[in-house]
Design an enzyme around this catalytic site. Structure first.
Site, PDB file in Angstrom:
ATOM      1  N   ASN A 237       0.893  -1.193   0.000  1.00 16.93           N
ATOM      2  CA  ASN A 237       0.000   0.000   0.000  1.00 16.93           C
ATOM      3  C   ASN A 237       0.910   1.215   0.000  1.00 16.93           C
ATOM      4  O   ASN A 237       1.517   1.552   1.026  1.00 16.93           O
ATOM      5  CB  ASN A 237      -0.863  -0.080   1.250  1.00 16.93           C
TER       6      ASN A 237
ATOM      7  N   CYS B 115      -4.457   6.312   8.490  1.00 17.46           N
ATOM      8  CA  CYS B 115      -3.914   5.358   7.514  1.00 17.46           C
ATOM      9  C   CYS B 115      -2.909   4.474   8.240  1.00 17.46           C
ATOM     10  O   CYS B 115      -1.843   4.954   8.666  1.00 17.46           O
ATOM     11  CB  CYS B 115      -3.239   6.109   6.366  1.00 17.46           C
TER      12      CYS B 115
ATOM     13  N   ASN C  60     -11.508   5.873  10.630  1.00 14.74           N
ATOM     14  CA  ASN C  60     -12.096   5.939   9.289  1.00 14.74           C
ATOM     15  C   ASN C  60     -13.050   4.757   9.138  1.00 14.74           C
ATOM     16  O   ASN C  60     -12.899   3.739   9.789  1.00 14.74           O
ATOM     17  CB  ASN C  60     -10.993   5.937   8.219  1.00 14.74           C
TER      18      ASN C  60
ATOM     19  N   ASN D 246     -14.653   2.352   3.354  1.00 14.42           N
ATOM     20  CA  ASN D 246     -13.706   1.330   2.900  1.00 14.42           C
ATOM     21  C   ASN D 246     -14.431  -0.007   3.072  1.00 14.42           C
ATOM     22  O   ASN D 246     -15.196  -0.172   4.044  1.00 14.42           O
ATOM     23  CB  ASN D 246     -12.449   1.347   3.781  1.00 14.42           C
TER      24      ASN D 246
ATOM     25  N   GLU E 186     -10.751   0.385  -1.186  1.00 13.75           N
ATOM     26  CA  GLU E 186     -10.607   1.532  -0.299  1.00 13.75           C
ATOM     27  C   GLU E 186     -11.424   2.731  -0.769  1.00 13.75           C
ATOM     28  O   GLU E 186     -11.502   3.010  -1.969  1.00 13.75           O
ATOM     29  CB  GLU E 186      -9.128   1.960  -0.201  1.00 13.75           C
TER      30      GLU E 186
ATOM     31  N   CYS F  92      -4.495  -2.687   3.561  1.00 13.59           N
ATOM     32  CA  CYS F  92      -5.128  -1.536   4.225  1.00 13.59           C
ATOM     33  C   CYS F  92      -4.963  -1.776   5.722  1.00 13.59           C
ATOM     34  O   CYS F  92      -5.566  -2.724   6.264  1.00 13.59           O
ATOM     35  CB  CYS F  92      -6.605  -1.459   3.834  1.00 13.59           C
ATOM     36  N   GLY F  93      -4.117  -0.960   6.367  1.00 15.63           N
ATOM     37  CA  GLY F  93      -3.821  -1.217   7.785  1.00 15.63           C
ATOM     38  C   GLY F  93      -5.042  -1.067   8.661  1.00 15.63           C
ATOM     39  O   GLY F  93      -5.368  -1.953   9.478  1.00 15.63           O
ATOM     40  N   THR F  94      -5.770   0.029   8.500  1.00 21.24           N
ATOM     41  CA  THR F  94      -6.982   0.218   9.308  1.00 21.24           C
ATOM     42  C   THR F  94      -8.013  -0.842   8.933  1.00 21.24           C
ATOM     43  O   THR F  94      -8.759  -1.326   9.790  1.00 21.24           O
ATOM     44  CB  THR F  94      -7.575   1.624   9.082  1.00 21.24           C
ATOM     45  N   GLY F  95      -8.002  -1.255   7.646  1.00 25.34           N
ATOM     46  CA  GLY F  95      -8.946  -2.287   7.212  1.00 25.34           C
ATOM     47  C   GLY F  95      -8.638  -3.649   7.819  1.00 25.34           C
ATOM     48  O   GLY F  95      -9.542  -4.417   8.159  1.00 25.34           O
TER      49      GLY F  95
HETATM   50  N1  LIG Z   1      -8.773   4.964   2.052  1.00 23.02           N
HETATM   51  C1  LIG Z   1      -8.789   5.196   3.525  1.00 23.02           C
HETATM   52  C2  LIG Z   1      -7.472   5.859   3.976  1.00 23.02           C
HETATM   53  C3  LIG Z   1      -6.279   4.944   3.815  1.00 23.02           C
HETATM   54  C4  LIG Z   1      -6.382   3.738   4.705  1.00 23.02           C
HETATM   55  C5  LIG Z   1      -5.437   2.582   4.400  1.00 23.02           C
HETATM   56  N2  LIG Z   1      -4.584   2.721   3.256  1.00 23.02           N
HETATM   57  C6  LIG Z   1      -4.685   2.139   5.627  1.00 23.02           C
HETATM   58  O1  LIG Z   1      -3.553   1.640   5.514  1.00 23.02           O
HETATM   59  O2  LIG Z   1      -5.286   2.233   6.729  1.00 23.02           O
HETATM   60  C7  LIG Z   1      -9.972   6.114   3.869  1.00 23.02           C
HETATM   61  O3  LIG Z   1     -10.368   6.948   3.035  1.00 23.02           O
HETATM   62  O4  LIG Z   1     -10.478   5.974   5.004  1.00 23.02           O
END
Ligand SMILES: N[C@H](CCC[C@H](N)C(=O)O)C(=O)O
Length: 293
Positions: free
Chosen positions: A6, A66, A169, A205, A223, A232-235
């Site tokens: 990412n 992120c 997020n 997301n 995302e 996606c870390g938060t994902g």
């Molecule tokens: N697209 C996400 C932000 C990037 C999150 C993702 N790349 C991560 O690593 O958490 C949003 O609009 O909430």
């Protein structure tokens, strides 16, 4: 730099500033006419923490947090000697995150980065998502109010069971059947329909997850503001929390994503999620953004 594939363009804004960051994000993210990335991340000074992370998706929209990005910010500031600290506090629109750099003493290279991602946000109105939730007892010491766990959402005429989690997020987690073909799944068709669904006033997301076992989850992600990314870390954090809430996983699991693996755990006593994973520098250089409107 990238975290499990990412990738973002990182700019040291501790001594300079970028006014039209959304437009710059769209330009630098273009994989043909720009540099090529999933977005843009500005590293800014902070009076509350060591640094502030300002994050933009490739469509120019700003996001609160992120996970892969904050690991790379921590590596950036250490490698480029903006700090000599191996334990950092980085402020974001989702609050201050506390980070540990795992550095190889022999080479002084950052091997991996561990982040305290804070508590998952589960109340529907705080995600935000316009789906009625239920109160849940016994998962954390406090009752979880109005949580959307395995509720039905109709997308393109088909019903899906969704679990919604915010890590600052919004995330909509969908668990797929054991026989689901994750490799040939046409995420580009269904992803935008979830992202822009009317029940998500700030978009979302969306993580499509297959349970391998209680400690291994397979995930692909569409995302918000970026399309499919390799991680996606938060994902991954949202997916682990959703899997625990549904009884599909234990409190610690490896999230297997297209770009690699992230280790996620939910300390439910503290109600804190931890993420550990890689951060890699691909190249550095200067960009002329003077002509970008
Ligand atoms: N697209 C996400 C932000 C990037 C999150 C993702 N790349 C991560 O690593 O958490 C949003 O609009 O909430």
């Amino acid at each position: 730099m990238h975290g499990a594939g990412n990738d973002y363009v990182y700019v040291d804004c501790t001594k300079t500033s970028i006014e039209n960051a959304g437009a710059v994000a769209k330009f630098v993210s273009d994989r043909h006419f720009g540099i090529g990335s999933d977005g843009l991340i500005l590293i800014k000074p902070s009076d509350k923490a060591d640094f502030f992370m300002e994050m933009y998706n490739s469509d120019g929209s700003r996001a609160q947090m992120c996970g892969n990005g904050i690991r790379c910010v921590a590596k950036y500031v250490y490698d480029y000697r903006l700090t000599d600290k191996k334990e950092l506090a980085i402020d974001t629109l989702a609050g201050i995150k506390y980070i540990q750099l795992n550095v190889d003493p022999a080479t002084d290279r950052v091997v991996s980065v561990r982040v305290n991602m804070g508590s998952p946000i589960l109340k529907a109105s705080d995600i935000p998502v316009n789906i009625s939730g239920k109160d849940i007892e016994g998962i954390t010491k406090d009752t979880i109010r109005d949580a959307v766990v395995s509720e039905t959402l109709t997308v393109a005429g088909r019903d899906y069971q969704v679990t919604c989690v915010s890590m600052g997020n919004p995330h909509c987690v969908v668990f797929m059947d054991d026989d689901f073909d994750m490799d040939n799944f046409r995420i580009e068709e269904i992803g935008p329909l979830f992202e822009n669904h009317e029940v998500f006033p700030e978009r979302t997301n969306t993580e499509f997850v297959k349970v391998i076992d209680k400690n291994n989850l397979l995930m692909r992600v569409w995302e918000r503001g970026a399309g499919e990314t390799l991680a996606c870390g938060t994902g991954c954090c949202a997916s682990l929390v959703a899997a625990v809430l549904n009884g599909f996983a234990e409190d610690e699991a490896v999230l297997h994503v297209l770009g690699g693996k992230l280790n996620i755990s939910w300390n439910r006593k503290e109600n804190t999620v931890y993420m550990e994973g890689p951060a890699v520098t691909v190249f550095d250089g200067d960009i002329d953004i003077s002509g970008i409107k």
